[in-house]
Structure formats: C-alpha cells, structure tokens
Design a protein around this motif. Structure first.
Motif, PDB file in Angstrom:
ATOM      1  N   SER A  11     -22.421 -11.745 -23.218  1.00 32.63           N
ATOM      2  CA  SER A  11     -21.149 -11.069 -23.487  1.00 32.63           C
ATOM      3  C   SER A  11     -21.387  -9.566 -23.461  1.00 32.63           C
ATOM      4  CB  SER A  11     -20.631 -11.506 -24.860  1.00 32.63           C
ATOM      5  OG  SER A  11     -19.567 -10.695 -25.301  1.00 32.63           O
ATOM      6  N   VAL A  12     -20.410  -8.824 -22.950  1.00 31.42           N
ATOM      7  CA  VAL A  12     -20.579  -7.380 -22.853  1.00 31.42           C
ATOM      8  C   VAL A  12     -19.245  -6.681 -23.099  1.00 31.42           C
ATOM      9  CG1 VAL A  12     -20.212  -7.350 -20.336  1.00 31.42           C
ATOM     10  CG2 VAL A  12     -21.556  -5.528 -21.415  1.00 31.42           C
ATOM     11  N   GLY A  13     -19.301  -5.545 -23.765  1.00 29.21           N
ATOM     12  CA  GLY A  13     -18.113  -4.721 -23.934  1.00 29.21           C
ATOM     13  C   GLY A  13     -17.840  -3.918 -22.692  1.00 29.21           C
ATOM     14  N   VAL A  14     -16.570  -3.829 -22.299  1.00 29.06           N
ATOM     15  CA  VAL A  14     -16.211  -3.115 -21.072  1.00 29.06           C
ATOM     16  C   VAL A  14     -15.087  -2.121 -21.349  1.00 29.06           C
ATOM     17  CG1 VAL A  14     -16.969  -4.920 -19.484  1.00 29.06           C
ATOM     18  CG2 VAL A  14     -14.645  -5.006 -20.395  1.00 29.06           C
ATOM     19  N   GLY A  15     -15.151  -0.981 -20.656  1.00 33.18           N
ATOM     20  CA  GLY A  15     -14.124   0.040 -20.815  1.00 33.18           C
ATOM     21  C   GLY A  15     -13.625   0.600 -19.505  1.00 33.18           C
ATOM     22  N   LYS A  16     -14.082   0.007 -18.384  1.00 31.04           N
ATOM     23  CA  LYS A  16     -13.661   0.435 -17.056  1.00 31.04           C
ATOM     24  C   LYS A  16     -12.899  -0.685 -16.374  1.00 31.04           C
ATOM     25  CE  LYS A  16     -17.583   3.594 -16.363  1.00 31.04           C
ATOM     26  NZ  LYS A  16     -18.732   3.920 -15.485  1.00 31.04           N
ATOM     27  N   GLU A  17     -12.364  -0.372 -15.206  1.00 32.98           N
ATOM     28  CA  GLU A  17     -11.598  -1.353 -14.443  1.00 32.98           C
ATOM     29  C   GLU A  17     -12.500  -2.476 -13.947  1.00 32.98           C
ATOM     30  OE1 GLU A  17      -8.369  -1.387 -14.083  1.00 32.98           O
ATOM     31  OE2 GLU A  17      -8.033   0.559 -15.058  1.00 32.98           O
ATOM     32  N   PRO A  18     -11.984  -3.705 -13.900  1.00 30.71           N
ATOM     33  CA  PRO A  18     -12.804  -4.820 -13.425  1.00 30.71           C
ATOM     34  C   PRO A  18     -13.276  -4.637 -11.989  1.00 30.71           C
ATOM     35  CG  PRO A  18     -10.489  -5.472 -13.686  1.00 30.71           C
ATOM     36  CD  PRO A  18     -10.643  -4.144 -14.333  1.00 30.71           C
ATOM     37  N   GLU A  19     -12.469  -3.970 -11.168  1.00 27.50           N
ATOM     38  CA  GLU A  19     -12.864  -3.736  -9.778  1.00 27.50           C
ATOM     39  C   GLU A  19     -14.070  -2.809  -9.681  1.00 27.50           C
ATOM     40  OE1 GLU A  19      -8.882  -5.256 -10.014  1.00 27.50           O
ATOM     41  OE2 GLU A  19      -9.786  -3.467 -10.916  1.00 27.50           O
ATOM     42  N   GLU A  20     -14.274  -1.986 -10.706  1.00 35.58           N
ATOM     43  CA  GLU A  20     -15.404  -1.051 -10.706  1.00 35.58           C
ATOM     44  C   GLU A  20     -16.703  -1.707 -11.145  1.00 35.58           C
ATOM     45  OE1 GLU A  20     -14.790   2.874 -12.465  1.00 35.58           O
ATOM     46  OE2 GLU A  20     -12.666   2.365 -12.678  1.00 35.58           O
TER      47      GLU A  20
ATOM     48  N   LEU B 289     -21.185  -9.364 -13.619  1.00 40.61           N
ATOM     49  CA  LEU B 289     -21.272 -10.814 -13.405  1.00 40.61           C
ATOM     50  C   LEU B 289     -22.598 -11.167 -12.744  1.00 40.61           C
ATOM     51  CD1 LEU B 289     -19.455 -13.360 -13.776  1.00 40.61           C
ATOM     52  CD2 LEU B 289     -18.716 -13.020 -11.415  1.00 40.61           C
ATOM     53  N   ALA B 290     -22.994 -10.375 -11.749  1.00 36.79           N
ATOM     54  CA  ALA B 290     -24.268 -10.617 -11.059  1.00 36.79           C
ATOM     55  C   ALA B 290     -25.455 -10.424 -11.997  1.00 36.79           C
ATOM     56  CB  ALA B 290     -24.386  -9.692  -9.852  1.00 36.79           C
ATOM     57  N   ALA B 291     -25.275  -9.573 -13.016  1.00 40.46           N
ATOM     58  CA  ALA B 291     -26.342  -9.327 -13.983  1.00 40.46           C
ATOM     59  C   ALA B 291     -26.402 -10.403 -15.060  1.00 40.46           C
ATOM     60  CB  ALA B 291     -26.157  -7.959 -14.632  1.00 40.46           C
TER      61      ALA B 291
ATOM     62  N   LEU C 181      -5.378  -2.482 -19.795  1.00 38.24           N
ATOM     63  CA  LEU C 181      -6.697  -2.734 -19.218  1.00 38.24           C
ATOM     64  C   LEU C 181      -7.114  -4.184 -19.473  1.00 38.24           C
ATOM     65  CD1 LEU C 181      -9.227  -1.747 -17.769  1.00 38.24           C
ATOM     66  CD2 LEU C 181     -10.109  -0.957 -19.980  1.00 38.24           C
ATOM     67  N   THR C 182      -6.840  -4.683 -20.650  1.00 35.53           N
ATOM     68  CA  THR C 182      -7.156  -6.081 -20.962  1.00 35.53           C
ATOM     69  C   THR C 182      -6.438  -7.022 -19.997  1.00 35.53           C
ATOM     70  OG1 THR C 182      -7.374  -5.500 -23.303  1.00 35.53           O
ATOM     71  CG2 THR C 182      -7.129  -7.836 -22.775  1.00 35.53           C
ATOM     72  N   LYS C 183      -5.192  -6.739 -19.699  1.00 36.23           N
ATOM     73  CA  LYS C 183      -4.430  -7.593 -18.781  1.00 36.23           C
ATOM     74  C   LYS C 183      -5.029  -7.573 -17.379  1.00 36.23           C
ATOM     75  CE  LYS C 183      -0.014  -7.198 -21.248  1.00 36.23           C
ATOM     76  NZ  LYS C 183       1.366  -6.661 -21.197  1.00 36.23           N
ATOM     77  N   ARG C 184      -5.554  -6.432 -16.965  1.00 35.72           N
ATOM     78  CA  ARG C 184      -6.175  -6.363 -15.634  1.00 35.72           C
ATOM     79  C   ARG C 184      -7.472  -7.174 -15.603  1.00 35.72           C
ATOM     80  NH1 ARG C 184      -3.844  -1.191 -16.057  1.00 35.72           N
ATOM     81  NH2 ARG C 184      -5.745  -0.116 -16.687  1.00 35.72           N
ATOM     82  N   TRP C 185      -8.191  -7.195 -16.718  1.00 41.22           N
ATOM     83  CA  TRP C 185      -9.374  -8.048 -16.783  1.00 41.22           C
ATOM     84  C   TRP C 185      -8.983  -9.526 -16.798  1.00 41.22           C
ATOM     85  CZ3 TRP C 185     -14.515  -7.374 -16.216  1.00 41.22           C
ATOM     86  CH2 TRP C 185     -14.978  -6.059 -16.173  1.00 41.22           C
ATOM     87  N   ILE C 186      -7.881  -9.857 -17.443  1.00 37.77           N
ATOM     88  CA  ILE C 186      -7.395 -11.238 -17.428  1.00 37.77           C
ATOM     89  C   ILE C 186      -7.039 -11.664 -16.008  1.00 37.77           C
ATOM     90  CG2 ILE C 186      -5.473 -12.719 -18.154  1.00 37.77           C
ATOM     91  CD1 ILE C 186      -5.459 -11.085 -20.797  1.00 37.77           C
ATOM     92  N   ALA C 187      -6.357 -10.785 -15.272  1.00 39.80           N
ATOM     93  CA  ALA C 187      -6.003 -11.093 -13.881  1.00 39.80           C
ATOM     94  C   ALA C 187      -7.261 -11.271 -13.029  1.00 39.80           C
ATOM     95  CB  ALA C 187      -5.115  -9.984 -13.308  1.00 39.80           C
ATOM     96  N   TRP C 188      -8.249 -10.424 -13.251  1.00 40.97           N
ATOM     97  CA  TRP C 188      -9.522 -10.554 -12.533  1.00 40.97           C
ATOM     98  C   TRP C 188     -10.196 -11.876 -12.871  1.00 40.97           C
ATOM     99  CZ3 TRP C 188     -14.610 -10.692 -14.474  1.00 40.97           C
ATOM    100  CH2 TRP C 188     -15.628 -10.555 -13.508  1.00 40.97           C
TER     101      TRP C 188
END
Length: 263
Positions: free
Chosen positions: A209-218, A224-226, A244-251
C-alpha cells in the motif's frame, strides 16, 4: 495479481464533524474501497490548535454510517492504548461494521501528542520495540474475546524502517503501507521479501500500500510495476476535495477491467 484498491484518508482536522461525516458519505458513494482517518490529537498541518477529533470514537461512528467501504486508521499509534484494550476496541468496531475494519497500526512519531497527553515519547527504537511486543498481545486477545471478531481482522503496519519495522511487517502484517516513489517502494519491498523469507512467510501475502498525491496517469503504472496494489489519497477539511480520489477510482476501474484476473 491482487485487485487494485483505492483508499481515501479524511484528515480529521480543520472541519466540523458534520463536514467530516458528509465527506465519509461522499467517499463511499464515489466508490472508494477503504476510508481512513488518522490517530493524532492535534492537527498535523495548518493552525496547530485548529479543529480536531479523536480517531477510534470516530471509527465507531463510521462503522454505523457506512455500508460497503472498509474503514480504519492510517495509522493508529501503538503508544496511546494498552494492546489488549486496542484489540477489544478493534473487535468492537469490527462487529459494528459487520467485518469491515482494518487495524492500521504504527510505532508513533508526533511528539506533541505524547507530551500533551502524558505518554512517554522514548526513542524511535523504543517505540518500535513496544510495537513488536504489542502485536502478539493484540492477536492473543482477539483469540480470547467473546464474541470473537467477525473476520480475521487485517493488520496494516505503516512505516519503512529497513531493519526493524519491515521485520514486524513480515511477521505480522496483511498490508504494508509506505510513502515515496516507485524506486523507494521497490527497494523497501525487496527488503520485505528478505525479511519474510527469514521468518518463513510468503511475502506475497503482504499487500503493498502506498500514499499518493499525484495523478494516476503520472505514477500509477510505475507504482503498480513496483508492487503496489493499494493506493490512498489524503484530503483535509473543511472542503474534503475528492476529485483526485475519483480519478484514482476511475483508473482502478479501467485497470481492473483490462486485467479481469485482478478484479
């Protein structure tokens, strides 16, 4: 491969409880997998004496308020509660939520909490040692409680200390939470694999599990590969912006749809 999951951490600071409660409802409606708070007694940013709420009483309320999402602290501080008491609190919230609690736990670090509430701060080493002694006690208490937990409560350990914390993760955690970029995750994850081998455990049983603060596309594919499959966005009051959370949900939805074995 483990299904991708998205969490949101709703910082319990600088908001009324009504605003925080409404953010919980919006988070579950948006489709997050897990809703977290944190376990502190004062704000970590902004006005030091701003609005703030206690972690575990809040989780009890969230257990009644939500229906689908898992809930937990990211993370609960081991120093603030006797391990047997924490085990009982977690078991109770697990029942209120019908088996949706994650026990997030860490060694603690925010010195003001300790000073103002009368806990011994000690050293980083002593706090990690205390956590190491507490985890078996928590599990043992769960085995004695009546009624027993609804499910085998997942343990999430937060922290990336290479020698001590990751050893505890290897021994006890179902989920390991860290911060940092893909290179840091890959490096620490390899160390976790070594610790797991040393204690005779399959490290694939530990979700990354990791905390994220950037766009999923970035950063999504790189993390995921890591090895990460669980991504959590943190947002604060009073607005609790979930965009931003919603964009991660869509991803997540797109990625899991492209890889059905993950869903």
């Amino acid at each position: 491969m483990t299904a991708i999951r998205i969490g949101v951490q709703l910082q319990p600071q600088h908001a009324t409880y009504a605003q925080l409660r409404e953010a919980v409802l919006r988070s579950e409606e948006a489709g997050v997998d897990v809703i977290f708070n944190w376990d502190h007694f004062f704000p970590l940013s902004g006005e030091p004496d701003g609005l703030h709420y206690e972690c575990w009483t809040m989780l009890g309320a969230w257990a009644e308020q939500t229906e689908r999402a898992e809930i937990g602290a990211l993370v609960s501080c081991n120093s603030y509660r006797n391990p047997e008491l924490l085990a009982d609190m977690a078991r109770t919230v697990d029942h209120i939520s019908n088996g949706r609690l994650i026990l997030g736990i860490g060694a603690g670090w925010f010195e003001r909490d300790y000073d103002e509430y009368g806990y011994e701060f000690g050293t980083a080493g002593s706090r990690i040692a205390d956590l190491g002694r507490a985890l078996p006690r928590i599990k043992e208490r769960w085995s004695k409680l009546n009624p027993a937990p609804v499910r085998e409560i997942p343990i999430m350990i937060g922290g990336s200390g290479p020698r001590k914390t990751l050893r505890l993760v290897a021994e006890h955690a179902d989920v390991w939470h860290s911060f940092g970029d893909a290179d840091a995750l890959r490096e620490r994850s390899a160390l976790l694999t070594e610790h797991a081998a040393a204690v005779g455990r399959d490290d694939a049983a530990v979700e990354r599990s990791v905390g994220v603060g950037k766009e999923p596309e970035e950063i999504g594919e790189e993390l995921l590969a890591a090895g990460a499959t669980f991504f959590t966005v943190s947002t604060g009051g009073p607005e609790y912006d979930l965009e931003l959370t919603k964009r991660w949900i869509a991803w997540r939805d797109d990625r899991n749809a492209r890889d059905p074995q993950e869903g």
